[in-house]
Design a protein around this motif. Structure first.
Motif, PDB file in Angstrom:
ATOM      1  N   VAL A  93      16.904 -43.123 -94.424  1.00  0.00           N
ATOM      2  CA  VAL A  93      18.007 -43.303 -95.151  1.00  0.00           C
ATOM      3  C   VAL A  93      19.290 -43.210 -94.446  1.00  0.00           C
ATOM      4  O   VAL A  93      20.383 -43.856 -94.734  1.00  0.00           O
ATOM      5  N   TRP A  94      19.117 -42.426 -93.551  1.00  0.00           N
ATOM      6  CA  TRP A  94      20.432 -42.071 -92.707  1.00  0.00           C
ATOM      7  C   TRP A  94      20.421 -43.333 -91.754  1.00  0.00           C
ATOM      8  O   TRP A  94      19.651 -43.068 -90.850  1.00  0.00           O
ATOM      9  N   ASP A  95      21.439 -44.139 -91.729  1.00  0.00           N
ATOM     10  CA  ASP A  95      21.438 -44.935 -90.681  1.00  0.00           C
ATOM     11  C   ASP A  95      22.950 -44.754 -89.772  1.00  0.00           C
ATOM     12  O   ASP A  95      23.859 -44.759 -90.145  1.00  0.00           O
ATOM     13  N   PHE A  96      22.283 -44.220 -88.599  1.00  0.00           N
ATOM     14  CA  PHE A  96      23.581 -43.795 -87.818  1.00  0.00           C
ATOM     15  C   PHE A  96      24.532 -44.912 -87.122  1.00  0.00           C
ATOM     16  O   PHE A  96      25.173 -44.718 -86.281  1.00  0.00           O
ATOM     17  N   HIS A  97      24.024 -46.247 -87.479  1.00  0.00           N
ATOM     18  CA  HIS A  97      24.844 -47.217 -86.720  1.00  0.00           C
ATOM     19  C   HIS A  97      25.905 -47.633 -87.927  1.00  0.00           C
ATOM     20  O   HIS A  97      26.845 -48.480 -87.672  1.00  0.00           O
ATOM     21  N   ALA A  98      25.621 -47.050 -89.115  1.00  0.00           N
ATOM     22  CA  ALA A  98      26.388 -47.551 -90.187  1.00  0.00           C
ATOM     23  C   ALA A  98      27.845 -46.980 -90.375  1.00  0.00           C
ATOM     24  O   ALA A  98      28.145 -46.056 -89.518  1.00  0.00           O
ATOM     25  N   ALA A  99      28.689 -47.433 -91.025  1.00  0.00           N
ATOM     26  CA  ALA A  99      30.197 -46.886 -91.057  1.00  0.00           C
ATOM     27  C   ALA A  99      30.264 -45.649 -92.069  1.00  0.00           C
ATOM     28  O   ALA A  99      31.157 -44.778 -91.617  1.00  0.00           O
ATOM     29  N   GLY A 100      29.526 -45.622 -92.949  1.00  0.00           N
ATOM     30  CA  GLY A 100      29.704 -44.808 -93.864  1.00  0.00           C
ATOM     31  C   GLY A 100      28.392 -43.872 -94.521  1.00  0.00           C
ATOM     32  O   GLY A 100      27.421 -44.190 -93.628  1.00  0.00           O
ATOM     33  N   LEU A 101      28.297 -42.732 -95.141  1.00  0.00           N
ATOM     34  CA  LEU A 101      27.623 -42.005 -95.501  1.00  0.00           C
ATOM     35  C   LEU A 101      26.545 -42.778 -96.546  1.00  0.00           C
ATOM     36  O   LEU A 101      26.972 -43.526 -97.373  1.00  0.00           O
ATOM     37  N   PRO A 102      24.983 -42.546 -96.585  1.00  0.00           N
ATOM     38  CA  PRO A 102      24.431 -43.042 -97.419  1.00  0.00           C
ATOM     39  C   PRO A 102      24.889 -42.274 -98.845  1.00  0.00           C
ATOM     40  O   PRO A 102      25.280 -41.462 -98.941  1.00  0.00           O
ATOM     41  N   ASP A 103      24.466 -43.150 -99.936  1.00  0.00           N
ATOM     42  CA  ASP A 103      24.734 -42.638-101.281  1.00  0.00           C
ATOM     43  C   ASP A 103      23.558 -41.369-101.638  1.00  0.00           C
ATOM     44  O   ASP A 103      22.440 -41.512-101.206  1.00  0.00           O
ATOM     45  N   THR A 104      23.970 -40.717-102.440  1.00  0.00           N
ATOM     46  CA  THR A 104      23.187 -39.473-102.867  1.00  0.00           C
ATOM     47  C   THR A 104      21.886 -39.761-103.483  1.00  0.00           C
ATOM     48  O   THR A 104      21.085 -39.016-103.521  1.00  0.00           O
ATOM     49  N   ALA A 105      22.076 -40.957-104.230  1.00  0.00           N
ATOM     50  CA  ALA A 105      20.819 -41.284-105.086  1.00  0.00           C
ATOM     51  C   ALA A 105      19.635 -41.599-104.182  1.00  0.00           C
ATOM     52  O   ALA A 105      18.483 -41.334-104.305  1.00  0.00           O
ATOM     53  N   ALA A 106      20.016 -42.236-102.919  1.00  0.00           N
ATOM     54  CA  ALA A 106      19.086 -42.725-101.959  1.00  0.00           C
ATOM     55  C   ALA A 106      18.686 -41.473-101.372  1.00  0.00           C
ATOM     56  O   ALA A 106      17.279 -41.569-101.063  1.00  0.00           O
ATOM     57  N   ILE A 107      19.264 -40.518-101.014  1.00  0.00           N
ATOM     58  CA  ILE A 107      18.932 -39.194-100.499  1.00  0.00           C
ATOM     59  C   ILE A 107      17.958 -38.268-101.393  1.00  0.00           C
ATOM     60  O   ILE A 107      16.830 -38.419-100.957  1.00  0.00           O
ATOM     61  N   SER A 108      18.324 -38.537-102.580  1.00  0.00           N
ATOM     62  CA  SER A 108      17.410 -37.955-103.532  1.00  0.00           C
ATOM     63  C   SER A 108      15.948 -38.485-103.769  1.00  0.00           C
ATOM     64  O   SER A 108      14.964 -37.987-103.589  1.00  0.00           O
ATOM     65  N   ARG A 109      16.006 -39.924-103.656  1.00  0.00           N
ATOM     66  CA  ARG A 109      14.739 -40.561-103.669  1.00  0.00           C
ATOM     67  C   ARG A 109      13.949 -40.182-102.413  1.00  0.00           C
ATOM     68  O   ARG A 109      12.809 -40.096-102.493  1.00  0.00           O
ATOM     69  N   ALA A 110      14.521 -40.155-101.434  1.00  0.00           N
ATOM     70  CA  ALA A 110      13.863 -40.109-100.044  1.00  0.00           C
ATOM     71  C   ALA A 110      13.204 -38.280-100.098  1.00  0.00           C
ATOM     72  O   ALA A 110      12.269 -38.285 -99.707  1.00  0.00           O
ATOM     73  N   LEU A 111      14.072 -37.741-100.736  1.00  0.00           N
ATOM     74  CA  LEU A 111      13.536 -36.173-101.094  1.00  0.00           C
ATOM     75  C   LEU A 111      12.160 -36.008-101.602  1.00  0.00           C
ATOM     76  O   LEU A 111      11.544 -35.276-101.496  1.00  0.00           O
ATOM     77  N   GLU A 112      12.001 -37.105-102.446  1.00  0.00           N
ATOM     78  CA  GLU A 112      10.861 -37.008-103.593  1.00  0.00           C
ATOM     79  C   GLU A 112       9.691 -37.196-102.571  1.00  0.00           C
ATOM     80  O   GLU A 112       8.520 -36.971-102.879  1.00  0.00           O
TER      81      GLU A 112
END
Lengths: 385, 330
Positions: free
Chosen positions: B101-120
């Motif tokens: 979910v965390w793409d360290f080449h991207a310009a911005g932070l990932p959205d919180t929904a994506a983070i929540s889905r990954a946490l599941e």
């Protein structure tokens, strides 16, 4: 936290002394050796060329790993022998017996091949060896099986094994000299031993071996003077031998040297009993040099049917005047020099051997002409790859 | 005795093995056997090989069946389980989905929904592990042994060296070190820890006599958004990068244990990490994001000298997944 650290160590085995089994170093060895028997004193020889045996030997050994678990060791020997050999002994004109040596110079070649396969298993190894030996008048095939067992921390290794050798003898000039035209000899042997690491500087090895030989055990080329007649050398058709040995290795790190002490006790049912003590000092010197002087003492009691010559037939019917069955003592002095350069190890060594009936521990009743004195020169190398 | 060294590439990073031996052939045999062991483990636990044990395990996620794992994998899973419990769930080998979910080449932070889905689909508590049977009941749940396989491989390689009678040697897998024995004169191996601010200089030199050294570093791959730096070491409970330390090096009796402790300390961040390191009782060197350097020495880690005047080393920069620091052996 401690348990985490401890279990991490346990998983990888780090720091626990080697439990893995290692195959022998892959290597190629070559040895050349020249053996020269001293001529007998002229007065001791009645007829025959007093200059005696000369043997030149070329020996190769190759050790190769086959994967992680198997190692193959191949040994090849090519030997050329020439010279005259003791034939029989006569009572001398005034006292001491004299040796008759075979007149014609014997020239013989011998080839030997042995292959040994070793397989590593969890607590040691198994090994299987097959060998053949070939010369003009003698053929032998041998087979042996061995097992080595290590204890958990490899401080002790047990070794067991057995071997069988089947030999065929077809003496040269059999008809001419009334020798047995063809004969067989079977040998069986078992051994058991243990090597113990006593401490960082001391290693002890003890072993016991029992061998049984059946068949034609006399020497077809030797004869015996019995009550004014010359007869063929005649020995029993079976022989059981026992040998117990102990070897000590003591490392003296302060002076970079090691002391080796070997002792062997031998007994057989022909009444031959012998002690052999071998001492050597192995000194490491700078720049990869090593110097090893050593000394060996051997003392032997004769077989019950041995005598230089017989004035009357023995009750057993067996007679031999082969000096190798006599009562005698022998001292040999050796010096070896080694030089190691990277994966190469070069070696040169010389040995002087002196035997005499008076050197035997018990002292001999007989004067034994024909005892051998020899010198041996060896050169060779080991290459590890 | 002479020193022999061999460089090679494995586990996604530059590696090197150094040994002292009487003869080149002894050194060669021992080093080759150690390298073979590292490559075996690389193949076995690689995420990127379809035939690896790990790929097989992760391929079974959500399928509803169990896999019987081998002894070695079972031991590592038990170890990961132990670490999970000890770190209150911070050390978690199922954090793979979160990583993606965390793409360290991207310009911005990932959205919180994506983070929540990954946490599941993250969490060792979701994995059913009853030795030797493993089951990943949730589709998307994936194991990533990157956090322990490399340290374990370093220890295994050092063990193999010892099995070949090498008593003086060092295994370096991209900054994860395991010692087979000190220099023949009993000196330790001198390891330079890189300065996060100036990666070509060493901020400290550690003399390693035995055991292993592992470093968790967080500065080489990061995202900077609005003046805030986001490292790539992710908290598996919140899904967000941890804050506090730029790098932590720990020395323990094995590289595996050292790696476990340095990782957990990084994950705890400040102030919890500092206390945790002190409680462990092991030698460590921590460099805070604010530049503060704290060290603790022990008998097997001597002469930790922090010195910013050291000459520029020619060591390599290690790029492991969890960003181990490079080092410069002196």
């Amino acid at each position: 936290m401690q348990s985490l650290v401890a279990s991490a160590l346990a998983i990888s085995g780090l720091g626990q002394k080697a439990n893995a089994q290692i195959l022998e170093d892959e290597q190629l060895n070559y040895r050349y050796s020249k053996y020269d028997e001293d001529a007998l004193p002229e007065g001791d020889v009645l007829t025959g060329d007093p200059a005696r045996y000369q043997i030149e030997t070329h020996q190769f050994r190759l050790v190769k790993s086959l994967g992680d678990q198997y190692s193959l060791a191949i040994n090849a020997v090519h030997e050329t022998m020439s010279g005259s050999s003791p034939w029989y002994v006569l009572p001398g004109d005034d006292g001491p017996p004299v040796q008759i040596l075979s007149g014609a110079t014997i020239e013989d070649k011998r080839d030997e091949f042995r292959g040994k396969l070793t397989r590593l298993v969890e607590n040691g190894s198994w090994s299987l060896e097959l060998g053949v030996s070939n010369e003009d008048d003698y053929e032998a095939i041998s087979f042996s099986l061995g097992r080595e067992l290590d204890n958990a921390d490899k401080s002790r290794t047990w070794a067991f094994g057995g071997s069988v050798s089947l030999d065929d003898l077809n003496p040269t000039d059999a008809e001419l000299f009334d020798r047995v035209p063809s004969a067989e000899k079977d040998s069986y042997s078992i051994y058991g031993g243990m090597t113990q690491v006593i401490n960082r500087d001391t290693l002890l090895q003890v072993g016991l071996q029992v061998s049984k030989h059946d068949g034609f055990l006399s020497d077809p080329y030797k004869q015996v003077f019995v009550d004014n007649f010359i007869q063929q050398d005649s020995r029993p058709d079976s022989r059981t031998q026992y040998a117990a040995s102990a070897r000590l290795r003591y490392f003296i790190n302060g002076v970079k040297a090691a002391l080796h002490v070997n002792y062997r006790y031998y007994l057989d049912d022909w009444s031959v009993e012998a002690h052999t003590l071998d001492l050597s000092w192995n000194q490491r010197l700078p720049s990869g040099w090593r110097l090893s002087p050593s000394i060996r003492y051997h003392s032997q009691e004769s077989a019950s049917f041995y005598a230089p010559f017989f004035t009357e037939s023995s009750t057993s019917g067996f007679h031999s005047s082969d000096y190798r069955l006599a009562t005698y003592g022998a001292l040999s002095y050796r010096l070896s020099v080694n030089k190691t350069v990277n994966d190469w190890d070069f070696l040169i060594s010389a040995e002087l051997y002196d035997s005499d009936e008076s050197l035997a521990v018990s002292g001999s009743r007989f004067q034994t002409p024909g005892l051998v004195d020899f010198s041996r020169f060896t050169a060779g190398f080991n290459y590890r790859f | 005795m002479q020193q022999y060294r061999k460089k090679f590439s494995s586990m996604g990073c530059p590696c090197e093995i150094r040994v002292y031996a009487e003869r080149p052939s002894l050194a060669r045999r021992a080093i080759n056997a150690a390298i073979a062991e590292v490559e075996r483990l690389d193949r076995k636990y690689s995420l990127y090989r379809e035939d690896s044990v790990l790929a097989r395990i992760n391929g079974s996620a959500g399928m509803g069946f169990e896999i019987a794992v081998d002894e070695e994998t079972a031991a590592l899973l038990d170890y990961a389980d132990q670490e999970y419990k000890l770190s209150d769930g911070l050390f978690d080998i199922t954090a793979g989905a979160l990583w993606r979910v965390w793409d360290f080449h991207a310009a911005g932070l990932p959205d919180t929904a994506a983070i929540s889905r990954a946490l599941e689909v993250t969490g060792w508590h979701r994995v059913q592990w009853q030795r030797p049977l493993l089951s990943l009941p949730v589709d998307g749940l994936a194991l990533d042994l990157g956090g322990i396989a490399k340290e374990y491989a370093a220890d295994r390689a050092a063990t193999i060296l010892q099995a070949y009678d090498i008593q003086h040697g060092l295994v370096d897998l991209g900054g994860d070190l395991s010692v087979a024995g000190p220099h023949p004169d009993a000196r330790g191996w001198s390891i330079g820890i890189k300065d996060p601010e100036a990666p070509n200089t060493a901020i400290a030199v550690i003399d390693l006599v035995s055991g292993g050294l592992a470093t968790s570093g967080d500065y080489e791959r990061c995202l900077e958004v609005n003046g805030t730096r986001y490292g790539h070491i992710l908290n598996p409970k919140t899904g967000w990068p941890v804050q506090g330390y730029a790098s932590i090096s720990v020395q323990a009796s094995s590289c595996l244990a050292a790696g476990a402790i340095s990782t957990v300390a990084m994950l705890k961040g400040k102030p919890g990490g500092g206390g945790f390191l002190k409680d462990c009782g092991l030698a460590y060197l921590s460099i805070g994001q604010n530049g503060l350097v704290m060290t603790k020495q022990s008998e097997t880690v001597t002469n930790v000298t922090t010195n910013t005047d050291l000459p520029s080393p020619d060591g390599h920069l290690a790029r492991g997944r969890t960003n181990r620091l490079g080092y410069h052996p002196v």
